[in-house]
Each structure stands twice: as C-alpha cells, then as structure tokens.
Design a protein around this motif. Structure first.
Motif, PDB file in Angstrom:
ATOM      1  N   THR A  99       0.829  -1.203   0.000  1.00  0.00           N
ATOM      2  CA  THR A  99       0.000   0.000   0.000  1.00  0.00           C
ATOM      3  C   THR A  99       0.861   1.250   0.000  1.00  0.00           C
ATOM      4  O   THR A  99       0.695   2.150  -0.835  1.00  0.00           O
ATOM      5  CB  THR A  99      -0.943   0.011   1.213  1.00  0.00           C
ATOM      6  OG1 THR A  99      -1.921  -1.017   1.065  1.00  0.00           O
ATOM      7  CG2 THR A  99      -1.656   1.353   1.363  1.00  0.00           C
ATOM      8  N   LEU A 103       1.112   4.201  -2.951  1.00  0.00           N
ATOM      9  CA  LEU A 103       0.265   5.377  -2.707  1.00  0.00           C
ATOM     10  C   LEU A 103       0.790   6.664  -3.365  1.00  0.00           C
ATOM     11  O   LEU A 103      -0.019   7.451  -3.885  1.00  0.00           O
ATOM     12  CB  LEU A 103       0.071   5.599  -1.209  1.00  0.00           C
ATOM     13  CG  LEU A 103      -1.058   4.831  -0.538  1.00  0.00           C
ATOM     14  CD1 LEU A 103      -1.102   5.142   0.952  1.00  0.00           C
ATOM     15  CD2 LEU A 103      -2.408   5.138  -1.181  1.00  0.00           C
ATOM     16  N   TRP A 189      -7.428   1.247   3.413  1.00  0.00           N
ATOM     17  CA  TRP A 189      -6.859   2.566   3.095  1.00  0.00           C
ATOM     18  C   TRP A 189      -6.559   2.690   1.606  1.00  0.00           C
ATOM     19  O   TRP A 189      -6.869   3.717   0.980  1.00  0.00           O
ATOM     20  CB  TRP A 189      -5.589   2.764   3.927  1.00  0.00           C
ATOM     21  CG  TRP A 189      -5.050   4.157   4.017  1.00  0.00           C
ATOM     22  CD1 TRP A 189      -3.886   4.622   3.486  1.00  0.00           C
ATOM     23  CD2 TRP A 189      -5.627   5.264   4.725  1.00  0.00           C
ATOM     24  NE1 TRP A 189      -3.688   5.943   3.821  1.00  0.00           N
ATOM     25  CE2 TRP A 189      -4.737   6.366   4.588  1.00  0.00           C
ATOM     26  CE3 TRP A 189      -6.786   5.435   5.467  1.00  0.00           C
ATOM     27  CZ2 TRP A 189      -4.995   7.610   5.153  1.00  0.00           C
ATOM     28  CZ3 TRP A 189      -7.041   6.679   6.039  1.00  0.00           C
ATOM     29  CH2 TRP A 189      -6.156   7.745   5.876  1.00  0.00           C
ATOM     30  N   SER A 192      -9.812   3.015  -0.374  1.00  0.00           N
ATOM     31  CA  SER A 192     -10.460   4.297  -0.110  1.00  0.00           C
ATOM     32  C   SER A 192      -9.725   5.451  -0.764  1.00  0.00           C
ATOM     33  O   SER A 192     -10.340   6.357  -1.345  1.00  0.00           O
ATOM     34  CB  SER A 192     -10.555   4.534   1.401  1.00  0.00           C
ATOM     35  OG  SER A 192     -11.297   3.516   2.033  1.00  0.00           O
ATOM     36  N   LYS A 193      -8.408   5.442  -0.673  1.00  0.00           N
ATOM     37  CA  LYS A 193      -7.621   6.515  -1.271  1.00  0.00           C
ATOM     38  C   LYS A 193      -7.709   6.480  -2.798  1.00  0.00           C
ATOM     39  O   LYS A 193      -7.753   7.528  -3.456  1.00  0.00           O
ATOM     40  CB  LYS A 193      -6.161   6.423  -0.809  1.00  0.00           C
ATOM     41  CG  LYS A 193      -5.947   6.828   0.641  1.00  0.00           C
ATOM     42  CD  LYS A 193      -6.272   8.293   0.839  1.00  0.00           C
ATOM     43  CE  LYS A 193      -6.055   8.776   2.246  1.00  0.00           C
ATOM     44  NZ  LYS A 193      -6.382  10.214   2.418  1.00  0.00           N
ATOM     45  N   TYR A 194      -7.732   5.283  -3.350  1.00  0.00           N
ATOM     46  CA  TYR A 194      -7.896   5.153  -4.795  1.00  0.00           C
ATOM     47  C   TYR A 194      -9.240   5.746  -5.225  1.00  0.00           C
ATOM     48  O   TYR A 194      -9.314   6.496  -6.205  1.00  0.00           O
ATOM     49  CB  TYR A 194      -7.804   3.677  -5.196  1.00  0.00           C
ATOM     50  CG  TYR A 194      -8.203   3.418  -6.632  1.00  0.00           C
ATOM     51  CD1 TYR A 194      -7.313   3.658  -7.676  1.00  0.00           C
ATOM     52  CD2 TYR A 194      -9.474   2.950  -6.946  1.00  0.00           C
ATOM     53  CE1 TYR A 194      -7.685   3.442  -8.997  1.00  0.00           C
ATOM     54  CE2 TYR A 194      -9.861   2.727  -8.265  1.00  0.00           C
ATOM     55  CZ  TYR A 194      -8.965   2.974  -9.282  1.00  0.00           C
ATOM     56  OH  TYR A 194      -9.341   2.764 -10.578  1.00  0.00           O
ATOM     57  N   GLU A 196     -10.999   8.029  -3.607  1.00  0.00           N
ATOM     58  CA  GLU A 196     -10.945   9.480  -3.391  1.00  0.00           C
ATOM     59  C   GLU A 196     -10.360  10.205  -4.602  1.00  0.00           C
ATOM     60  O   GLU A 196     -10.839  11.265  -4.993  1.00  0.00           O
ATOM     61  CB  GLU A 196     -10.073   9.791  -2.161  1.00  0.00           C
ATOM     62  CG  GLU A 196     -10.818   9.884  -0.867  1.00  0.00           C
ATOM     63  CD  GLU A 196      -9.955  10.471   0.240  1.00  0.00           C
ATOM     64  OE1 GLU A 196     -10.509  10.848   1.278  1.00  0.00           O
ATOM     65  OE2 GLU A 196      -8.724  10.549   0.079  1.00  0.00           O
ATOM     66  N   LEU A 293     -13.208   6.084   6.172  1.00  0.00           N
ATOM     67  CA  LEU A 293     -13.036   6.282   4.731  1.00  0.00           C
ATOM     68  C   LEU A 293     -13.700   5.158   3.938  1.00  0.00           C
ATOM     69  O   LEU A 293     -14.353   5.417   2.925  1.00  0.00           O
ATOM     70  CB  LEU A 293     -11.548   6.346   4.385  1.00  0.00           C
ATOM     71  CG  LEU A 293     -10.860   7.710   4.435  1.00  0.00           C
ATOM     72  CD1 LEU A 293      -9.458   7.621   3.848  1.00  0.00           C
ATOM     73  CD2 LEU A 293     -11.656   8.775   3.682  1.00  0.00           C
ATOM     74  N   TYR A 363      -2.988  10.560   9.114  1.00  0.00           N
ATOM     75  CA  TYR A 363      -4.225   9.846   8.799  1.00  0.00           C
ATOM     76  C   TYR A 363      -5.458  10.739   8.801  1.00  0.00           C
ATOM     77  O   TYR A 363      -6.567  10.260   8.581  1.00  0.00           O
ATOM     78  CB  TYR A 363      -4.381   8.661   9.763  1.00  0.00           C
ATOM     79  CG  TYR A 363      -3.189   7.745   9.657  1.00  0.00           C
ATOM     80  CD1 TYR A 363      -3.011   6.960   8.528  1.00  0.00           C
ATOM     81  CD2 TYR A 363      -2.197   7.736  10.637  1.00  0.00           C
ATOM     82  CE1 TYR A 363      -1.885   6.163   8.377  1.00  0.00           C
ATOM     83  CE2 TYR A 363      -1.076   6.938  10.503  1.00  0.00           C
ATOM     84  CZ  TYR A 363      -0.920   6.155   9.365  1.00  0.00           C
ATOM     85  OH  TYR A 363       0.199   5.390   9.219  1.00  0.00           O
TER      86      TYR A 363
END
Length: 482
Positions: A99, A103, A189, A192-194, A196, A293, A363
């Motif tokens: 991850t 990122l 994470w 979720s970040k992807y 976002e 998230l 975070y």
C-alpha cells in the motif's frame, strides 16, 4: 526477476561504505530493466528536479520516487487485473508495504491516458482482497501457492475457519502469518484513497471478491475486540516461532492479556515485532480513519449495512482510545500511549514504522497543532522515548526491530511530514540526504554515529515515502526546495 536482483547486487556493494560528503549517484535502472514504466511519473520527476536548488536532494528524489515502480512490481497483469508488489530485498508482498509503496503514484492516475497506472492500482486492490480471503490474519504473501519454499513454514499458528474450527494457519500462499491490525487497515486505506482520487466506483460495485474481503476484515476487527476472558482458552489467533529474537514470537502463543476496551487488539506491531501490550494506540487511530473512509466508499456503492457497520466500529474504537489510550506520563505529562492493555498498564515509546505516534496527523483525524499530539510528538522526539537516538551522524526514532542506536529514515520523513516549522523540515531534508551515505537511496535504518552502517539497502517503502514528502513540499512549501 533477474533485473531486480541486479539492482539489489549493485546496492549491496555499497552497503558498508563510509559516510562522507559526496555527490549522490543516479542509480535508477535503465528503462528496459525497470519493472514498470510510467512517462507521467518520469515527467513529474523531471519537472520537480529541474527547479530544485540542492543537487543532492534532487538526485535522491529522482532515485527514490520511482524506486518501487522501477524495482518491485513483481507481477503486473492488466487484463486480470493482478498486481503483486514485493517489499524490496524480501521477495514477498506485505499488505502494509505494498500500500505505502504505491500510494505516492495515485496522484498521477488521472493524467495517465494509457490507463496503465489505473490498472496497476486496480490489480493491487484485487490482489490484496484475494490475499485477505486466503487468510486475514497473515501479513505477507507469496505470489501463488506453488512459490519457492516458505522460510516460516514451521511457525506454530492457529487459524479460525469461518471463525469456528481451529486449524494450522500456514496454508499455501502465505509467506508470514503475523496478525497486525495495521495490515488490515492498509487494505481498506488503499481502496479508499484510490476511490478518493479517481471516483472509480466500477472497480468496487458488485465486486464480490472485494466485498467479501471488506466483510472479512470487519469481522476480524470485531473478533479482536474481545477481551482475553471472552476469548477463553481457544482464541481466534495464536502464534509461536522458534526465534533468537524474542520480539519475533508471542508469549505463550498469545501475548499479554487484554481487557474489553472497544479498541482492536493486535499481536504484532507495524515493525513485525510482537507487542508489549495488545492495544496499539497508533494502529487503533489508523483503524478509525480507515473505517470511516471505507464507509464512504461503501455508501457510494449502496452497501449501506456494511457502511454502517464500519461507522459503528470506528466509533467504538475512538471511545476506547480516549478512555484507555491517553496517559499521564511522569515526565511528559498527558500524552497518547503507544500500547495499553485496558487494565491500567501502559507503555510509552514510539517506533519509526507507520502508524506511529509521530505519524498520527498523517491519517487525517488528528491535527498537527492538537495540544495532545504536540505533547506526544515532543515526547516521542526526546529521550522520554527509549527508541529515540541522538548521535554524531543524526537523530531520530528507531525501532526494537533493529535494536539500539539505529535511526530509521522513515521517522525523519514522518517528522518532516507532520512538521509546521520550515526550519525543522529543512533539517530533516538535510538529515535524509546525509543518511543515504552516498548510495543515492534511503535505507531501513542507520547507525546514529555512522550513516554508512545501515540495514536493508533495498527497502522500497521508505523511498516511496520520501518521494511523497518532496511532492508534498513542492505543493505546500515550494520555497524550501525550489
């Protein structure tokens, strides 16, 4: 893999040089030897380095940002999709490391007209979900069930089959079965970040594999809320390894007892070391952030029940953190503990590996100027923290994983990432350049008195993280580097 081992061999030849003033070398593999190519990442490197005022800092950035793409994409199948990312000099995929290695490249996905970066991420999301369904208590995996012999095949660990019958946990495909709360959170994470960044719902909506993985993660987190008394003599997870290092195994196979707190127990820290007390406070803060998230993503694809379950669990953990995870330290005053057991026992320290106390603002749910974080940060960056080291080469936070007097560049990056002070950030950047010890990349750790004595010359996470730091500074404090 030959090209990857050539990169390792080149770095190993540099692993014991003296720490001297030098011009850092450009050590990226040639394009034909790289494990993944992205002209968008290369263009960003050229754009940033052309404006940087420090040549060594520019070289370090140009080597570090693409390092994970250049050397660790072991398998990339854009049609499946499937992406397997090794950690560097260990040819296995850690959920946490994979991850964090990838990122920093998320910011380039939208502009990638080829779609390769998009497929790289969807492949990794798929691979992580698949790994969770092999075993949610494992932290690291082989690319397939028939890979090379497993060095940890003799570990004694139990597994809950459908959270009922116990069986031996070292099943094919698992490299290591250390249950780490942050590993599960990193899977949430990444997805979720992807989402976002891309607003891509197609990757998740109706994806039964991914949904089953998320359901499994939440089920494990709920299971690990149980107290030792509630678990009784047949806990969901146990682990023992014959090891010279005591932090490589668990006391009696299950570690120290835990009370009921609302927080989530973990057996091992983000460093892969066993805990002192079972509730790791930074990992639980990360769990709150990751669950909230993922709840947004689940809501967006109309998985309302699972979304609400994630929100409710995050709330229970947060209550537990503020009730049990804050202590009155005899020297530092009111601070976050690193670990607690819920019975009133606590341990204050910090470890360079993220999530850490130093990294809490990373975070997004604790502010850098929050009074409790400021006090905790001050303590973590002082001799109140038994793993804070200050020597003639540098100062910073280390880890029990590498023993005394070894500083981790991860901690120096985190210090800069969470700092509100220009002078401190500049100090960190200079310290990171020096810690490279003329190799052109960063390492796992280095001796506080001699940066030329370091561990793991090929450790991809720290390089990605440094690249991300420079991109952040370029956006937010460009005057520091341009």
């Amino acid at each position: 893999m030959y090209r990857t081992w050539c990169f390792l061999a080149a770095l190993l030849s540099l692993s014991h040089i003296a720490s001297t003033t030098c011009c850092l070398p450009h050590i990226r593999p040639p394009p034909q030897a790289r494990t993944f190519l992205s002209k968008y990442v290369d263009a960003a490197i050229a754009n940033v380095t052309s404006r940087m005022k420090d040549a060594n800092l520019a070289t370090l950035f140009s080597n570090c940002l693409p390092n994970a793409l250049d050397t660790t994409v072991f398998r990339f199948n854009p049609t499946t999709p499937d992406t397997f990312v090794i950690t560097g000099d260990i040819a296995a995929m850690w959920l946490r490391d994979s991850t964090n290695q990838m990122l920093p490249y998320l910011s380039f996905v939208k502009n990638d007209q080829s779609g390769d970066l998009h497929r790289l991420f969807t492949g990794l999301i798929h691979r992580q979900a698949k790994s969770i369904l092999i075993d949610p208590y494992a932290n690291a995996f082989h690319p397939d069930a028939t890979s090379w012999p497993n060095p940890h095949a003799d570990d004694h660990t139990t597994k809950a089959a459908c959270f009922g019958t116990r069986s031996n946990g070292m099943t094919p495909g698992i490299f290591e079965r250390k249950y780490e709360l942050d590993s599960l959170c990193h899977v949430l994470w990444l997805s979720s970040k992807y989402y976002e960044v891309t607003n891509d719902l197609a990757t998740f909506k109706g994806n039964r594999l991914w949904l089953d993985a998320v359901e499994t993660i939440i089920a494990v987190l709920q299971e690990q809320q149980l107290s030792s008394e509630e678990e009784g003599s047949n806990p969901a997870y146990m682990f023992q390894r014959a090891a010279l290092n005591p932090t490589d195994s668990l006391l009696h196979g299950r570690g120290f007892p835990a009370a009921k707190t609302g927080m989530i127990k973990t057996a091992f820290r983000p460093s892969d070391d066993s805990h002192t007390f079972p509730f790791n406070v930074p990992a639980n803060v990360f769990a709150v952030a990751a669950l909230r998230l993922i709840a947004k993503l689940l809501g967006a694809i109309n998985e309302t029940v699972l979304s609400q379950k994630a929100i409710g669990l995050a709330g229970e953990i947060e209550v537990g953190i503020y009730r049990y995870g804050i202590i009155n330290h005899p020297t530092a005053g009111k601070v976050y503990a690193y670990e607690v057991d819920g019975y009133g026992n606590s341990y204050f320290m910090d470890d360079a590996n993220l999530p850490s106390l130093l990294s809490l603002p990373y975070y997004g749910i604790i502010n850098e100027s929050d009074f409790l974080y400021v006090a905790t940060r001050k303590a973590a960056l002082s001799f109140v923290n038994p793993y804070f080291f200050n020597g003639t080469a540098s100062e910073g936070v280390g880890s029990p994983h590498t023993g005394m007097n070894s500083i981790w560049p991860l901690s120096i990056i985190t210090r800069a990432y969470t700092s509100l002070d220009d002078a401190e950030i500049v100090w960190c950047l200079n310290a990171l350049v020096k810690s490279s010890a003329c190799t052109g990349v960063l390492h796992e750790s280095f001796n506080k008195d001699n940066a030329g004595q370091f561990t793991r010359p090929w450790f991809a996470w720290v390089n990605s993280y440094f690249g991300d730091l420079i991109m952040k500074i370029a956006r937010e404090r460009p005057h520091l580097i341009f």
